[in-house]
Design a protein around this motif. Structure first.
Motif, mmCIF file in Angstrom:
data_model
loop_
_atom_site.group_PDB
_atom_site.id
_atom_site.type_symbol
_atom_site.label_atom_id
_atom_site.label_comp_id
_atom_site.label_asym_id
_atom_site.label_seq_id
_atom_site.Cartn_x
_atom_site.Cartn_y
_atom_site.Cartn_z
ATOM 1 N N ALA A 49 2.613 -20.099 -9.708
ATOM 2 C CA ALA A 49 2.508 -20.916 -8.495
ATOM 3 C C ALA A 49 3.815 -20.869 -7.706
ATOM 4 O O ALA A 49 3.800 -20.751 -6.479
ATOM 5 N N ARG A 50 4.921 -20.955 -8.411
ATOM 6 C CA ARG A 50 6.221 -20.907 -7.731
ATOM 7 C C ARG A 50 6.402 -19.576 -7.011
ATOM 8 O O ARG A 50 6.840 -19.533 -5.858
ATOM 9 N N ARG A 51 6.030 -18.493 -7.683
ATOM 10 C CA ARG A 51 6.152 -17.165 -7.076
ATOM 11 C C ARG A 51 5.275 -17.058 -5.831
ATOM 12 O O ARG A 51 5.630 -16.379 -4.866
ATOM 13 N N ALA A 52 4.126 -17.756 -5.828
ATOM 14 C CA ALA A 52 3.216 -17.752 -4.678
ATOM 15 C C ALA A 52 3.621 -18.772 -3.618
ATOM 16 O O ALA A 52 2.971 -18.886 -2.584
ATOM 17 N N GLY A 53 4.700 -19.530 -3.869
ATOM 18 C CA GLY A 53 5.157 -20.529 -2.914
ATOM 19 C C GLY A 53 4.287 -21.774 -2.886
ATOM 20 O O GLY A 53 4.256 -22.479 -1.874
ATOM 21 N N GLU A 54 3.581 -22.054 -3.972
ATOM 22 C CA GLU A 54 2.685 -23.204 -4.040
ATOM 23 C C GLU A 54 3.283 -24.325 -4.887
ATOM 24 O O GLU A 54 3.881 -24.063 -5.927
ATOM 25 N N GLU A 55 3.087 -25.552 -4.428
ATOM 26 C CA GLU A 55 3.474 -26.711 -5.219
ATOM 27 C C GLU A 55 2.353 -27.015 -6.212
ATOM 28 O O GLU A 55 1.172 -26.887 -5.870
ATOM 29 N N THR A 56 2.724 -27.415 -7.414
ATOM 30 C CA THR A 56 1.726 -27.713 -8.438
ATOM 31 C C THR A 56 1.851 -29.157 -8.883
ATOM 32 O O THR A 56 2.885 -29.566 -9.416
ATOM 33 N N THR A 57 0.781 -29.915 -8.658
ATOM 34 C CA THR A 57 0.724 -31.285 -9.160
ATOM 35 C C THR A 57 0.184 -31.246 -10.583
ATOM 36 O O THR A 57 -0.346 -30.220 -11.037
ATOM 37 N N ALA A 58 0.293 -32.363 -11.276
ATOM 38 C CA ALA A 58 -0.255 -32.446 -12.629
ATOM 39 C C ALA A 58 -1.760 -32.193 -12.602
ATOM 40 O O ALA A 58 -2.292 -31.491 -13.470
ATOM 41 N N GLY A 59 -2.454 -32.724 -11.609
ATOM 42 C CA GLY A 59 -3.891 -32.522 -11.511
ATOM 43 C C GLY A 59 -4.258 -31.055 -11.344
ATOM 44 O O GLY A 59 -5.195 -30.560 -11.974
ATOM 45 N N ARG A 60 -3.521 -30.372 -10.507
ATOM 46 C CA ARG A 60 -3.776 -28.943 -10.287
ATOM 47 C C ARG A 60 -3.471 -28.138 -11.545
ATOM 48 O O ARG A 60 -4.205 -27.212 -11.894
ATOM 49 N N LEU A 61 -2.391 -28.490 -12.245
ATOM 50 C CA LEU A 61 -2.042 -27.806 -13.486
ATOM 51 C C LEU A 61 -3.126 -28.030 -14.532
ATOM 52 O O LEU A 61 -3.566 -27.090 -15.195
ATOM 53 N N GLY A 62 -3.566 -29.273 -14.668
ATOM 54 C CA GLY A 62 -4.620 -29.577 -15.633
ATOM 55 C C GLY A 62 -5.894 -28.815 -15.344
ATOM 56 O O GLY A 62 -6.538 -28.289 -16.257
ATOM 57 N N ALA A 63 -6.269 -28.736 -14.075
ATOM 58 C CA ALA A 63 -7.474 -27.997 -13.695
ATOM 59 C C ALA A 63 -7.333 -26.518 -14.042
ATOM 60 O O ALA A 63 -8.268 -25.902 -14.552
ATOM 61 N N ALA A 64 -6.163 -25.953 -13.799
ATOM 62 C CA ALA A 64 -5.932 -24.539 -14.094
ATOM 63 C C ALA A 64 -6.018 -24.249 -15.590
ATOM 64 O O ALA A 64 -6.415 -23.155 -15.993
ATOM 65 N N LEU A 65 -5.656 -25.245 -16.395
ATOM 66 C CA LEU A 65 -5.639 -25.057 -17.850
ATOM 67 C C LEU A 65 -6.880 -25.610 -18.537
ATOM 68 O O LEU A 65 -7.026 -25.473 -19.753
ATOM 69 N N GLY A 66 -7.749 -26.262 -17.778
ATOM 70 C CA GLY A 66 -8.945 -26.842 -18.365
ATOM 71 C C GLY A 66 -8.677 -28.083 -19.188
ATOM 72 O O GLY A 66 -9.373 -28.350 -20.165
#
Length: 151
Positions: A49-66
């Motif tokens: 996400a950092r490499r793509a210039g995106e901010e990651t919230t806990a909710g977004r991280l959780g969704a990405a990891l299931g």
């Protein structure tokens, strides 16, 4: 006597073998650094996400990891205690809490995964643009197919 595989199935089996070896490599990193395999997946997701210039919230991280909310909170707390991530305010919306990877975690990852990454880049330099496009297209297609199966 074993039957000869179609070239496509041979590649599918090779991809499965590569995925297994990469998983074992990641598990060795996790074990050597007192991490859970999900911790490593989270750090990779955050670095991507950092490499793509995106901010990651806990909710977004959780969704990405299931993960559910409680599991995500426990994960972020664990990574924060270990000094691998920090919670910061969002750039555009100061009310938003963003999870960032600490540079020490990036350095730790490079110390372990760097030789494998360097070897992979070296192998890819042996291919021309057309071949690289085919490899990219195949891997993107497999990733997307796996993502569809997980939905």
């Amino acid at each position: 006597m074993s039957a000869r595989l179609d070239p496509e199935m041979e590649i599918v089996h090779l991809l499965r073998s590569v995925a297994l070896e990469l998983g074992l490599h990641s598990a060795r990193f996790a074990s050597r650094n007192g991490m859970h395999p999900t911790d490593v997946r989270a750090l990779i997701a955050l670095m991507d996400a950092r490499r793509a210039g995106e901010e990651t919230t806990a909710g977004r991280l959780g969704a990405a990891l299931g993960l559910n909310s409680a599991g995500t909170t426990a994960l972020v707390d664990r990574l924060e205690r270990a000094g691998h991530v920090r919670r910061v305010r969002g750039e555009g919306d100061r009310r938003k809490v963003v999870i960032e990877v600490d540079e020490s975690a990036v350095e730790l990852g490079w110390s372990f995964f760097g030789p494998l990454i360097d070897r992979s880049v070296e192998l890819l330099r042996g291919y021309d643009e057309r071949e690289l496009a085919a490899i990219r297209g195949f891997l993107t297609g497999v990733r997307d197919a796996a993502d569809e199966d997980g939905q």
